[in-house]
Every structure is written in structure tokens, then in C-alpha cells.
Design a protein around this motif. Structure first.
Motif, short mmCIF file in Angstrom:
data_model
loop_
_atom_site.label_atom_id
_atom_site.label_comp_id
_atom_site.label_asym_id
_atom_site.label_seq_id
_atom_site.Cartn_x
_atom_site.Cartn_y
_atom_site.Cartn_z
N LYS A 270 -82.45 -35.53 -94.76
CA LYS A 270 -82.72 -35.38 -96.43
C LYS A 270 -82.15 -34.41 -97.19
O LYS A 270 -80.96 -33.95 -95.91
CB LYS A 270 -83.67 -34.46 -96.05
N LYS A 271 -82.05 -33.76 -98.38
CA LYS A 271 -81.12 -32.67 -99.04
C LYS A 271 -79.87 -32.95 -98.51
O LYS A 271 -78.75 -32.37 -98.13
CB LYS A 271 -80.61 -30.94 -98.17
N ASN A 273 -76.31 -33.82 -100.18
CA ASN A 273 -75.70 -33.59 -101.13
C ASN A 273 -74.80 -33.82 -102.23
O ASN A 273 -73.52 -34.06 -101.03
CB ASN A 273 -74.53 -32.09 -100.18
#
Length: 276
Positions: A270-271, A273
Motif C-alpha cells: 500500500k501507499k 510512492n
């Protein structure tokens, strides 16, 4: 820096660690037994573990996940990947993350960058380990640069005991294929993974092209990127250290990014970048 000049500037002179020399020398010597222990299956073990401990453990785990937090995974998976990084025999997670964060904070500074390329190719490649400076190798000092990991009991344990993890690995390899698997899966694999990883500190600060004109000499070096599963796109990484993908152009092959995409597809990453 010579001992005389260091004393003249009031700095602690460098001291050779014979323990480190003996350890790395012994592993290199045992790796040289490989021609007498060859089998195709043993070579396959070397290649597989180089990828597992190198790409997944070091590149994805220690580097992009723990050092730069360019993605998030469940804690159980983070621990598992960090353990793979510890199996690479490149130091515990707190040490590795702390020194790499210092490298980015003070890139190529001869005193503050642990493996500054301005001290020469061999210093940044391996001599910084043979001449360990207390500010980088003393745990009470380096843990200050990775306080997030130092607060975690598991990472403190892994930082102390990463070398012991080679024992179950060696036992398992011996059970699977005898001494041939041990020589190829522990010693040869360790030597190859050390030198390919160290090339990013040394060669990728000397040779290659640049997409970004930075104040440091980081470079994109295609053959180093192939050997390190994408880490050789080092100029890209120094320009955007918190981005999960190191290869930015279509031809910049980044195998570690492929693994991250698999985790993302499975809902485990998740997340992630993807922009600075």
C-alpha cells in the motif's frame, strides 16, 4: 585520509579491523572451493538466493521499504522481508538503514558519508568495512539514525543476531544437497551478493549517465542495474530517494519494482510512492 593527516586535523586515525578482514577473507576463500563442488543445481541455488536475499531482502526490504519507506506492507510481511535482508550478511537492519540514510543525508562528504566515493573506488566498495569508524559501526551511535527501527524489539534482535541466521540456512542447504549446496548457497552467494551490492556505492558513483544534474556524482549504470535488480539506476534514485521505482525510462529494467508491483496487485503493498 592518511594516519598522519588525520592526526594533524585532530581526527581519530583509521584502524584496520583484523576481525573484519579475517571474516570476509575466510568467506571469500571458502567461495573459491566452488569449482570443486560444481553442479547445475548448486549454481541454481546461488542464483535463486542471490535474487531472494538481494532483490527481495536488500533492495526491496532494507532499501526501499525500511530506509526510504517508499511503500507499506503488513507488519508480518515487513518482518519476513527484513529477515531475508538479514540473510544477505550485509549487517542488521538498524545498521544498514542508518548508514544508508547517512549516505543520502551527506552524499560523498568524506567525513559524514560512511562510504563516500570521494575517498576512492576501493574505500566506497569495501575498505570502509575494513576500517570501521566508530560513528558508523558503534550501535549506540548508529541507532540514532534509524530510531524508528530501534524502537522495535524484533529489529533490535535481528540487528544483534543476523549472522546466526546463516546456521539454519546452511543446515537446510546441507540436507538438500550436501556440501556443494553449502559452498554455493552460503559462501559463493554471499561473495557475489556483497560485490554486486557494493558496486552501487563505488562504480555507480564513477561511471554511467545522468538524467538529473545533482550536486553528487551518482550515475545510472546499466550493467550494475542488471546485477542488482534495478539499484544501478542510482542517479534516478538520488534524485528521488523516496520513490519506489528506480528505473524511470522504459529501457531501465528494475526487477525489484516488478516484485513491488506483484505485492501491490495482491493487495499487500500500500501507499506505493511513484512520484517525488
Amino acid at each position: 585520509m592518511t594516519t598522519r593527516s588525520a592526526i594533524a586535523e585532530g581526527k581519530q586515525p583509521l584502524a584496520l579491523s583484523w576481525i573484519n578482514v579475517a571474516f570476509f577473507g575466510t568467506v571469500h576463500a571458502l567461495a573459491m572451493l566452488a569449482p570443486w563442488c560444481f553442479s547445475w543445481s548448486a549454481l541454481g541455488i546461488t542464483i535463486f538466493l542471490h535474487w531472494l536475499f538481494g532483490s527481495i531482502g536488500i533492495c526491496l526490504g532494507y532499501h526501499r521499504l525500511l530506509t526510504h519507506r517508499s511503500l507499506h506492507v503488513p507488519k508480518w510481511l515487513e518482518y519476513a522481508i527484513a529477515t531475508l535482508g538479514a540473510l544477505a550478511i550485509q549487517g542488521g537492519p538498524i545498521f544498514w538503514v542508518a548508514t544508508h540514510r547517512l549516505h543520502h543525508a551527506h552524499t560523498e562528504d568524506e567525513d559524514k558519508d560512511p562510504y563516500s566515493s570521494r575517498r576512492g573506488f576501493w574505500w566506497s566498495h569495501m575498505l570502509w568495512i575494513f576500517y570501521p569508524r566508530p560513528e558508523f559501526f558503534d550501535k549506540e551511535t548508529y541507532k540514532k539514525f534509524a530510531p524508528d527501527l530501534d524502537r522495535d524489539p524484533f529489529y533490535r534482535w535481528l540487528d544483534r543476531n543476523f549472522l546466526l541466521l546463516q546456521i539454519p540456512v546452511a543446515v537446510l542447504l546441507y540436507a538438500l544437497g550436501g556440501w556443494s549446496f553449502v559452498v554455493y548457497g552460503v559462501f559463493l552467494r554471499a561473495v557475489l551478493l556483497w560485490h554486486t551490492t557494493w558496486l552501487i556505492n563505488s562504480a555507480a558513483h564513477l561511471r554511467g549517465y545522468r538524467h538529473f544534474q545533482l550536486h553528487d556524482n551518482s550515475r545510472n549504470l546499466w550493467w550494475a542495474a542488471l546485477l542488482t535488480y534495478g539499484e544501478g539506476w542510482h542517479n534516478n534514485h538520488h534524485a528521488h530517494p523516496n520513490v519506489a521505482k528506480a528505473g524511470l525510462s522504459w529501457w531501465e529494467v528494475d526487477m525489484t519494482w516488478w516484485a513491488i508491483k506483484v505485492l501491490q496487485t495482491l493487495g499487500l503493498a500500500k501507499k506505493v510512492n511513484v512520484s517525488s
